[in-house]
Design an enzyme around this catalytic site. Structure first.
Site, PDB file in Angstrom:
ATOM      1  CG  LEU A   1      12.115   1.273 -11.035  1.00 62.18           C
ATOM      2  CD1 LEU A   1      12.398  -0.127 -10.503  1.00 62.18           C
ATOM      3  CD2 LEU A   1      12.775   1.456 -12.402  1.00 62.18           C
ATOM      4  N   GLY A   2       9.759   3.126  -7.854  1.00 60.97           N
ATOM      5  CA  GLY A   2      10.046   4.326  -7.057  1.00 60.97           C
ATOM      6  C   GLY A   2      11.177   4.029  -6.086  1.00 60.97           C
TER       7      GLY A   2
ATOM      8  CB  ILE B   1       5.838  -5.322  -0.502  1.00 57.61           C
ATOM      9  CG1 ILE B   1       6.596  -4.739  -1.702  1.00 57.61           C
ATOM     10  CG2 ILE B   1       6.398  -6.679  -0.152  1.00 57.61           C
ATOM     11  CD1 ILE B   1       6.705  -3.283  -1.767  1.00 57.61           C
TER      12      ILE B   1
ATOM     13  NE  ARG C   1      -1.194   1.196   1.814  1.00 54.64           N
ATOM     14  CZ  ARG C   1      -0.014   1.254   2.429  1.00 54.64           C
ATOM     15  NH1 ARG C   1       0.797   0.220   2.410  1.00 54.64           N
ATOM     16  NH2 ARG C   1       0.344   2.344   3.086  1.00 54.64           N
TER      17      ARG C   1
ATOM     18  CD  GLU D   1      -3.305  -5.102   5.008  1.00 55.61           C
ATOM     19  OE1 GLU D   1      -2.893  -4.396   5.945  1.00 55.61           O
ATOM     20  OE2 GLU D   1      -2.760  -5.149   3.902  1.00 55.61           O
TER      21      GLU D   1
ATOM     22  CG  HIS E   1       0.703  -4.033   6.109  1.00 58.34           C
ATOM     23  ND1 HIS E   1      -0.352  -3.318   5.602  1.00 58.34           N
ATOM     24  CD2 HIS E   1       1.824  -3.315   5.793  1.00 58.34           C
ATOM     25  CE1 HIS E   1       0.104  -2.221   5.012  1.00 58.34           C
ATOM     26  NE2 HIS E   1       1.421  -2.199   5.128  1.00 58.34           N
ATOM     27  CB  VAL E   2       5.687  -7.372   8.945  1.00 58.02           C
ATOM     28  CG1 VAL E   2       4.681  -7.764  10.009  1.00 58.02           C
ATOM     29  CG2 VAL E   2       5.930  -8.532   7.965  1.00 58.02           C
TER      30      VAL E   2
HETATM   31  P1  NAP Z   1       7.395   6.153  -4.478  1.00 57.29           P
HETATM   32  O1  NAP Z   1       8.847   6.448  -4.378  1.00 57.29           O
HETATM   33  O2  NAP Z   1       6.432   7.265  -4.640  1.00 57.29           O
HETATM   34  O3  NAP Z   1       7.217   5.099  -5.673  1.00 57.29           O
HETATM   35  C1  NAP Z   1       5.981   4.756  -6.184  1.00 57.29           C
HETATM   36  C2  NAP Z   1       6.170   4.313  -7.630  1.00 57.29           C
HETATM   37  O4  NAP Z   1       4.898   3.888  -8.142  1.00 57.29           O
HETATM   38  C3  NAP Z   1       6.673   5.418  -8.533  1.00 57.29           C
HETATM   39  O5  NAP Z   1       7.808   4.918  -9.197  1.00 57.29           O
HETATM   40  C4  NAP Z   1       5.549   5.672  -9.537  1.00 57.29           C
HETATM   41  O6  NAP Z   1       6.134   5.802 -10.813  1.00 57.29           O
HETATM   42  C5  NAP Z   1       4.727   4.390  -9.459  1.00 57.29           C
HETATM   43  N1  NAP Z   1       3.301   4.649  -9.683  1.00 57.29           N
HETATM   44  C6  NAP Z   1       2.541   5.654  -9.171  1.00 57.29           C
HETATM   45  N2  NAP Z   1       1.291   5.562  -9.639  1.00 57.29           N
HETATM   46  C7  NAP Z   1       1.264   4.499 -10.472  1.00 57.29           C
HETATM   47  C8  NAP Z   1       0.251   3.912 -11.278  1.00 57.29           C
HETATM   48  N3  NAP Z   1      -0.995   4.418 -11.314  1.00 57.29           N
HETATM   49  N4  NAP Z   1       0.562   2.814 -11.983  1.00 57.29           N
HETATM   50  C9  NAP Z   1       1.812   2.291 -11.968  1.00 57.29           C
HETATM   51  N5  NAP Z   1       2.820   2.819 -11.237  1.00 57.29           N
HETATM   52  C10 NAP Z   1       2.546   3.902 -10.493  1.00 57.29           C
HETATM   53  O7  NAP Z   1       6.881   5.356  -3.191  1.00 57.29           O
HETATM   54  P2  NAP Z   1       7.686   4.311  -2.295  1.00 57.29           P
HETATM   55  O8  NAP Z   1       8.296   5.003  -1.136  1.00 57.29           O
HETATM   56  O9  NAP Z   1       8.543   3.469  -3.178  1.00 57.29           O
HETATM   57  O10 NAP Z   1       6.445   3.443  -1.734  1.00 57.29           O
HETATM   58  C11 NAP Z   1       5.632   2.726  -2.632  1.00 57.29           C
HETATM   59  C12 NAP Z   1       4.447   2.116  -1.917  1.00 57.29           C
HETATM   60  O11 NAP Z   1       4.872   1.008  -1.131  1.00 57.29           O
HETATM   61  C13 NAP Z   1       3.731   3.015  -0.915  1.00 57.29           C
HETATM   62  O12 NAP Z   1       2.844   3.907  -1.533  1.00 57.29           O
HETATM   63  C14 NAP Z   1       3.003   2.009  -0.050  1.00 57.29           C
HETATM   64  O13 NAP Z   1       1.721   1.724  -0.581  1.00 57.29           O
HETATM   65  C15 NAP Z   1       3.866   0.752  -0.164  1.00 57.29           C
HETATM   66  N6  NAP Z   1       4.508   0.434   1.121  1.00 57.29           N
HETATM   67  C16 NAP Z   1       4.235  -0.747   1.722  1.00 57.29           C
HETATM   68  C17 NAP Z   1       4.844  -1.065   2.918  1.00 57.29           C
HETATM   69  C18 NAP Z   1       4.585  -2.382   3.608  1.00 57.29           C
HETATM   70  O14 NAP Z   1       4.734  -2.454   4.815  1.00 57.29           O
HETATM   71  N7  NAP Z   1       4.240  -3.424   2.890  1.00 57.29           N
HETATM   72  C19 NAP Z   1       5.707  -0.162   3.521  1.00 57.29           C
HETATM   73  C20 NAP Z   1       5.975   1.038   2.875  1.00 57.29           C
HETATM   74  C21 NAP Z   1       5.373   1.331   1.671  1.00 57.29           C
HETATM   75  P3  NAP Z   1       5.493   6.732 -11.941  1.00 57.29           P
HETATM   76  O15 NAP Z   1       5.295   8.089 -11.317  1.00 57.29           O
HETATM   77  O16 NAP Z   1       6.486   6.699 -13.040  1.00 57.29           O
HETATM   78  O17 NAP Z   1       4.190   6.064 -12.325  1.00 57.29           O
END
Ligand code: NAP
Length: 314
Positions: A154-155, A232, A234, A263, A281-282
């Site tokens: 929940l980031g 969405i 990894r 991928e 992956h979009v």
């Molecule tokens: P973020 O703000 O850092 O949020 C990540 C969340 O994951 C945090 O709330 C963190 O909460 C939680 N987390 C971290 N480690 C964890 C663990 N070991 N187990 C469970 N929860 C965990 O990052 P964001 O900007 O939302 O991006 C999140 C991810 O989305 C990116 O890292 C990327 O892999 C993915 N993404 C995908 C796409 C796509 O095209 N599909 C695009 C952008 C991003 P806690 O610290 O409380 O654990």
């Protein structure tokens, strides 16, 4: 005039921003090189910056060929494939692209949620392939309203997904490494606990070693035959062979995936399944957002070489 800094381009940014980079730096195109290793051997010594994305490995060994490396500018928010620790040990800052992509990724997460529950892609195939004409109406699907979405991570993106899901009158629960004091959603200590309380398990956490295989067979079985998985984050977050088995055996109702283990050469076993929605992956791949991400790469590099604070350091 001082010589332009040398930059290694492993994954390029959008054309407009590539032009800006071309003007400010001497670019070495690792992405286009016939023999990337030979290019690195030739220019490694003078490279001061890298432009890449957190979907392509950048190891300590590769960086060892660049003794004068000063900055790694990523055109992505995720950085699980980058050896950030090795960068830190050498005092090399890494920048990424948070926030600017949050809304687009959250939109895709909702679209995938709709698709796996309501069967839009399946309906599209049903019409195009003549089944509607030949077999009559498609079987009813599943409604979103009143269902529970369990969000792993929940980031920034997870919260944007939660806001959207709430607008569709879904209940929200989440799992992360710790409970957040300022959110109204139910917290679950374990992914399996969250899965058993969810109709839709939404993966929005980072990739990398800490989350590798977090969605196990037990988590999928906790989600159960009426549950849907949306990923969405990894591909590495899911035990993919177990997901395939769960889909083949209908031990979960469906999945919608933007990301995969290998991928873009993904497991073809997915292609023959009707209960999975596949995207290449979009999540952030709109012109607007990719432009904003590319601009952050340009602006972070400019700040670094001007001796100013970085905009978005990891
Ligand atoms: P973020 O703000 O850092 O949020 C990540 C969340 O994951 C945090 O709330 C963190 O909460 C939680 N987390 C971290 N480690 C964890 C663990 N070991 N187990 C469970 N929860 C965990 O990052 P964001 O900007 O939302 O991006 C999140 C991810 O989305 C990116 O890292 C990327 O892999 C993915 N993404 C995908 C796409 C796509 O095209 N599909 C695009 C952008 C991003 P806690 O610290 O409380 O654990």
């Amino acid at each position: 005039m001082a010589a332009k800094p040398d930059i290694l381009v492993i994954i390029p940014v959008r054309p407009v921003q590539m032009k800006m980079l071309e003007e400010a730096y001497t670019l070495h195109r690792y992405d286009k090189a016939e023999d990337p290793d030979a290019l690195l051997a030739e220019v490694g010594e003078k490279i001061r910056g890298i432009v890449t994305m957190g979907i392509s490995p950048l190891t300590k060994e590769t960086m060892a060929a660049m003794p004068n490396l000063e900055i790694v500018a990523l055109g992505s928010v995720g950085y699980d494939t980058i050896d950030v620790e090795a960068c830190g040990a050498r005092g090399i800052p890494v920048t990424n692209t948070p926030d600017v992509l949050t809304d687009d990724v959250a939109d895709l997460a909702m679209a995938l949620t709709f698709d796996t529950l309501r069967g839009y892609s399946r309906g599209e195939r049903y019409v195009r392939e003549g089944q509607w004409r030949d077999e009559g109406f498609m079987a009813p699907t599943t409604s979103l309203t009143g269902k529970t979405m369990g969000i792993v991570g929940l980031g920034r993106i997870g919260k944007a997904i939660a806001r959207r899901a709430e607008a569709f009158e879904m209940a929200i629960a989440y799992h992360g490494r710790r409970q957040q004091s300022d959110v109204p959603y139910a917290f679950h200590e374990t992914p399996a606990g969250l899965a058993s309380a969810s109709d839709v398990l939404m993966l929005a956490c980072p990739g990398g070693d800490a989350t590798r295989g977090l969605v196990t067979r037990a988590v999928l079985d906790a989600l159960g035959p009426d549950g849907h998985l949306v990923n969405i984050s990894r591909g590495s977050v899911v035990d993919e062979p177990e997901l395939l088995k769960a889909l083949q055996e209908n031990r979960i109702a469906g999945a919608a995936l933007d990301v995969f283990e290998n991928e873009p050469d993904i497991d073809e076993a997915f292609f023959v399944l009707d209960n999975v929605v596949l995207q290449p992956h979009v999540g952030s791949a709109t012109r607007e957002t990719r432009g904003a991400m590319a601009q952050l790469v340009v602006d972070n590099l400019a700040a670094h070489f001007a001796g100013k604070p970085l905009l978005t350091p990891v």
